[in-house]
Design a protein around this motif. Sequence first.
Motif, mmCIF file in Angstrom:
data_model
loop_
_atom_site.group_PDB
_atom_site.id
_atom_site.type_symbol
_atom_site.label_atom_id
_atom_site.label_comp_id
_atom_site.label_asym_id
_atom_site.label_seq_id
_atom_site.Cartn_x
_atom_site.Cartn_y
_atom_site.Cartn_z
ATOM 1 N N LYS A 1 1.549 18.583 17.775
ATOM 2 C CA LYS A 1 2.977 18.707 18.087
ATOM 3 C C LYS A 1 3.814 17.679 17.316
ATOM 4 O O LYS A 1 4.884 17.978 16.812
ATOM 5 C CB LYS A 1 3.173 18.525 19.599
ATOM 6 N N THR A 2 3.307 16.462 17.242
ATOM 7 C CA THR A 2 4.101 15.416 16.567
ATOM 8 C C THR A 2 3.713 15.258 15.098
ATOM 9 O O THR A 2 4.351 14.507 14.370
ATOM 10 C CB THR A 2 3.930 14.055 17.282
ATOM 11 N N PHE A 3 2.650 15.967 14.680
ATOM 12 C CA PHE A 3 2.157 15.794 13.310
ATOM 13 C C PHE A 3 3.190 16.279 12.282
ATOM 14 O O PHE A 3 3.695 17.386 12.343
ATOM 15 C CB PHE A 3 0.850 16.586 13.142
ATOM 16 N N TYR A 4 3.478 15.404 11.353
ATOM 17 C CA TYR A 4 4.394 15.747 10.265
ATOM 18 C C TYR A 4 3.735 15.162 9.023
ATOM 19 O O TYR A 4 3.728 13.942 8.806
ATOM 20 C CB TYR A 4 5.756 15.111 10.533
ATOM 21 N N ALA A 5 3.123 16.068 8.238
ATOM 22 C CA ALA A 5 2.208 15.636 7.173
ATOM 23 C C ALA A 5 2.810 14.572 6.262
ATOM 24 O O ALA A 5 2.179 13.542 6.015
ATOM 25 C CB ALA A 5 1.766 16.841 6.366
ATOM 26 N N GLU A 6 4.056 14.796 5.823
ATOM 27 C CA GLU A 6 4.640 13.874 4.838
ATOM 28 C C GLU A 6 4.643 12.429 5.358
ATOM 29 O O GLU A 6 4.315 11.506 4.626
ATOM 30 C CB GLU A 6 6.085 14.282 4.487
ATOM 31 N N TYR A 7 5.012 12.284 6.641
ATOM 32 C CA TYR A 7 5.063 10.933 7.205
ATOM 33 C C TYR A 7 3.659 10.416 7.512
ATOM 34 O O TYR A 7 3.303 9.278 7.189
ATOM 35 C CB TYR A 7 5.917 10.913 8.477
ATOM 36 N N ASP A 8 2.865 11.284 8.122
ATOM 37 C CA ASP A 8 1.551 10.873 8.604
ATOM 38 C C ASP A 8 0.674 10.332 7.471
ATOM 39 O O ASP A 8 -0.002 9.321 7.616
ATOM 40 C CB ASP A 8 0.874 12.086 9.234
ATOM 41 N N LEU A 9 0.738 11.014 6.352
ATOM 42 C CA LEU A 9 -0.141 10.618 5.256
ATOM 43 C C LEU A 9 0.350 9.350 4.561
ATOM 44 O O LEU A 9 -0.459 8.529 4.138
ATOM 45 C CB LEU A 9 -0.319 11.773 4.263
ATOM 46 N N VAL A 10 1.653 9.197 4.479
ATOM 47 C CA VAL A 10 2.183 7.945 3.901
ATOM 48 C C VAL A 10 1.778 6.779 4.809
ATOM 49 O O VAL A 10 1.399 5.701 4.348
ATOM 50 C CB VAL A 10 3.734 7.995 3.779
ATOM 51 N N PHE A 11 1.851 7.030 6.119
ATOM 52 C CA PHE A 11 1.466 5.983 7.078
ATOM 53 C C PHE A 11 -0.019 5.631 6.926
ATOM 54 O O PHE A 11 -0.403 4.463 6.866
ATOM 55 C CB PHE A 11 1.760 6.446 8.513
ATOM 56 N N LEU A 12 -0.842 6.680 6.847
ATOM 57 C CA LEU A 12 -2.281 6.451 6.715
ATOM 58 C C LEU A 12 -2.573 5.648 5.447
ATOM 59 O O LEU A 12 -3.364 4.708 5.453
ATOM 60 C CB LEU A 12 -3.017 7.804 6.689
ATOM 61 N N ASN A 13 -1.897 6.028 4.380
ATOM 62 C CA ASN A 13 -2.075 5.322 3.107
ATOM 63 C C ASN A 13 -1.741 3.836 3.261
ATOM 64 O O ASN A 13 -2.493 2.960 2.838
ATOM 65 C CB ASN A 13 -1.172 5.967 2.050
ATOM 66 N N LYS A 14 -0.620 3.569 3.913
ATOM 67 C CA LYS A 14 -0.218 2.168 4.105
ATOM 68 C C LYS A 14 -1.273 1.409 4.922
ATOM 69 O O LYS A 14 -1.645 0.283 4.582
ATOM 70 C CB LYS A 14 1.134 2.105 4.821
ATOM 71 N N MET A 15 -1.733 2.048 5.994
ATOM 72 C CA MET A 15 -2.689 1.365 6.863
ATOM 73 C C MET A 15 -4.004 1.085 6.135
ATOM 74 O O MET A 15 -4.620 0.030 6.328
ATOM 75 C CB MET A 15 -2.944 2.191 8.134
ATOM 76 N N MET A 16 -4.432 2.036 5.306
ATOM 77 C CA MET A 16 -5.670 1.815 4.574
ATOM 78 C C MET A 16 -5.501 0.645 3.605
ATOM 79 O O MET A 16 -6.381 -0.192 3.467
ATOM 80 C CB MET A 16 -6.064 3.074 3.784
ATOM 81 N N GLU A 17 -4.361 0.606 2.952
ATOM 82 C CA GLU A 17 -4.123 -0.513 2.022
ATOM 83 C C GLU A 17 -4.093 -1.844 2.773
ATOM 84 O O GLU A 17 -4.691 -2.823 2.338
ATOM 85 C CB GLU A 17 -2.819 -0.291 1.253
ATOM 86 N N ASP A 18 -3.411 -1.850 3.928
ATOM 87 C CA ASP A 18 -3.390 -3.077 4.751
ATOM 88 C C ASP A 18 -4.807 -3.448 5.180
ATOM 89 O O ASP A 18 -5.185 -4.615 5.177
ATOM 90 C CB ASP A 18 -2.547 -2.879 6.020
ATOM 91 N N GLY A 19 -5.576 -2.442 5.573
ATOM 92 C CA GLY A 19 -6.945 -2.661 6.047
ATOM 93 C C GLY A 19 -7.798 -3.332 4.986
ATOM 94 O O GLY A 19 -8.600 -4.226 5.277
ATOM 95 N N MET A 20 -7.605 -2.914 3.739
ATOM 96 C CA MET A 20 -8.390 -3.478 2.649
ATOM 97 C C MET A 20 -8.067 -4.956 2.421
ATOM 98 O O MET A 20 -8.872 -5.697 1.898
ATOM 99 C CB MET A 20 -8.101 -2.719 1.341
ATOM 100 N N LEU A 21 -6.845 -5.339 2.809
ATOM 101 C CA LEU A 21 -6.437 -6.732 2.565
ATOM 102 C C LEU A 21 -6.824 -7.671 3.708
ATOM 103 O O LEU A 21 -6.644 -8.874 3.617
ATOM 104 C CB LEU A 21 -4.906 -6.795 2.390
ATOM 105 N N MET A 22 -7.326 -7.091 4.781
ATOM 106 C CA MET A 22 -7.569 -7.904 5.964
ATOM 107 C C MET A 22 -8.666 -8.928 5.719
ATOM 108 O O MET A 22 -9.813 -8.559 5.491
ATOM 109 C CB MET A 22 -7.935 -6.978 7.121
ATOM 110 N N LYS A 23 -8.292 -10.193 5.761
ATOM 111 C CA LYS A 23 -9.243 -11.235 5.346
ATOM 112 C C LYS A 23 -10.264 -11.545 6.438
ATOM 113 O O LYS A 23 -11.422 -11.791 6.160
ATOM 114 C CB LYS A 23 -8.481 -12.514 5.002
ATOM 115 N N ASP A 24 -9.804 -11.508 7.670
ATOM 116 C CA ASP A 24 -10.702 -11.969 8.727
ATOM 117 C C ASP A 24 -11.526 -10.832 9.329
ATOM 118 O O ASP A 24 -12.156 -10.986 10.325
ATOM 119 C CB ASP A 24 -9.871 -12.622 9.826
ATOM 120 N N ALA A 25 -11.471 -9.684 8.717
ATOM 121 C CA ALA A 25 -12.186 -8.550 9.295
ATOM 122 C C ALA A 25 -12.849 -7.772 8.167
ATOM 123 O O ALA A 25 -12.485 -6.652 7.875
ATOM 124 C CB ALA A 25 -11.206 -7.673 10.058
#
Length: 714
Positions: free
Chosen positions: A437-461
Amino acid sequence: MKYILSFAFLLAVITSRADEGMFPINMIKKAPLAKAGLKVSTDEIYNPNGTGLMQAVVQIGGCTGSFISGQGLIITNHHCAFGGLEPYSTPQNNLLEKGFLSTDSGIELPMKGLTVRILTSFLDVSDKILAGYDTIKSPIKKKKFLEAARELIRKTESIKYPELQIEVSEMLPGKSYMLFRYMLLKDIRIVYIPARNIGEFGGESDNWVWPRHTGDFSLVRAYIGKDGKSSEYKKDNVPYQPKIYFNVSANGLKDDDFVFILGYPGRTFRHQPAEFMNLHEQYQLPYISELYEWEINTIKKLGKTDPNFMLRNEPKIKQLANVMKNYQGKLKAVRKLEQYKIRKEEESKIASILFQNTNPQTTQKYKETLAKINGLYAKTYTNYPKYMWYNQLYSECDMLGIAKNINDFARQYLLVDEKGEAKLIEKYKQLLRADYKTFYAEYDLVFLNKMMEDGMLMKDANTIPSLLTLTIKKPFAKWLEKTYTDSRLLDSTYVFDLMDENPYKFTKIKKKDGFLKLAEILQPDFYVTDSFQTAMRTQLDALMPEYVDFRMMALGQQFIPDANRTLRLTYGHIRGYQPYDGTFYQPFTTVRGMIEKDGLEADYVTNNMIKELIKAGRYGPFPTKDKNDVPLCLLYNTDTTGGNSGSPVLNDQGQLIAINFDRCYEATVNDYNWSENYSRSIGVDMRFVLWTLHNVAKGDNLIKEMYIEGGNGK
Ligand code: GLU
């Protein structure tokens, strides 16, 4: 409380001050209300044997509201009700912007899913809950013991009172518990929501800011079944007739006048250890405010080319922006006021007081407790960034939610027997429907992309980068694009058909589908991270009763419990303040200020009707001190937080004079620490509400429903 101490210098630093306090309803007799200026007796606020003003206050969604007529009319904030217009709005007929008045059409619009609760009675159940608690040693067992005891009482009461909603609330962890009985109303309809340029005048520029010129109010009505029982929406339901409703005062107030507020404040952190402050300052506040800022900007960017998406996301943007600015304000203030350092100093001062006034064993025990707390926080920090990252990822990214739910379903399907199949399918279809219902591909995928990039930078994890590289080949954006093109999960019909026809196939698809693979690979690490944080919290919770005991022992006073969404009373006075050197804020604003701001910023667009009325000198019909203006907002030093939105601000007679809706920027830190210097809350004057109803909404029929002292009353 054996050790009553007299360390004036210290008490001045760390005890609660004059107007501080969100008093639970069973503690209001302890508040020095008469001394502060209350003219009616506290029995008129709460009276266990009859009715009291308390019963005119309701919890409405996450906000507070007040009955103001015998026909179920409730006043709350614009920002608490305006989202109810979203399902009725289209880009062509945008009610969110235009507002809504029921008397135009004679129809009051149902607000699906919104409920109103009225507190009918309460009981202190601490003794029942805590019987045997002290003998338990293990933190997990302590936690389970408390949960079971609360649930047992809740269930037993629910059987006794099947028509009421029962809640057992924790007031002070491991120390004090209250049972609350609520009547729940489920048919709530929109009566009047002002145009957005009234209800949200000043927008984000003015949110959490004084001076303020926002008409943040709305009217809704509660309905019940013809049989007098609470009922979901039904066309022939009738207005609920409350036992008691507030009289409105059109007389206004002046500087330093007494006020009090009844409401449902959400959460405060006054009794937490210093390291809790550190956790918020270092992690929680910066991470969430930065991420929300990114989300808002991204949604707005996408919304430029898709007005429908923008419309659907208006309430969400407002929520995100509200939290973002609040957290930014808090962060600035906790740093400036050195809250962490102060609490650290407080903790060592408590040790010296205990040392001088009790015995060495007590001091030693306190030091041990503190060392344990500090040790647990040190562990908490080790993967807290990852914990926050996971929480945001799963709560915001629908695609990952869909993939996780499909994986969970496929796994459980292998284990379920024939009888349970249909139930399992329906359960997961329901979860998936919410994601789609809330899925909106354009936003969802940009968000996922950002989170993955942030995840890769996580130093303590470190586990996150290595986990991700197992699934994703860099660059992410490319991987996402391909996975998105290849994946069939975006097609809900395909997924639902497969659930019905051949659920085993998901196990096969998992090997190929990038989203399913990603969800599967993150799942165990998420579980470990989440469980670790839960374990830390459980152990900390088990230490809190001791920690609070030591503090009380040293300070020689009983603490007012932190806010927890239960009914509270706070009192104070109409009062300006000095936000910075050389500036003093007066505690009143008027419509003149709204006109003055007009056009200065994009958020300052004054409603045309208001402009015309002021131009024509139509300031009536209610008397005001300044005959050539209309009072708009006011400022007072009560102790409020989120959840107090929509709370009634009452004068010394218990009459409604304003509706609380915000705090000043400097007061966002109030959640950690109240201070006469900066704790100021903001309300919209009832005279502005009446003026708008009469002149802008032409809603005299609504005014007639009310009793107005200084107006249609006396
Ligand atoms: N405007 C505030 C909010 O949205 C309401 C009350 C407060 O936090 O002081 O949370």
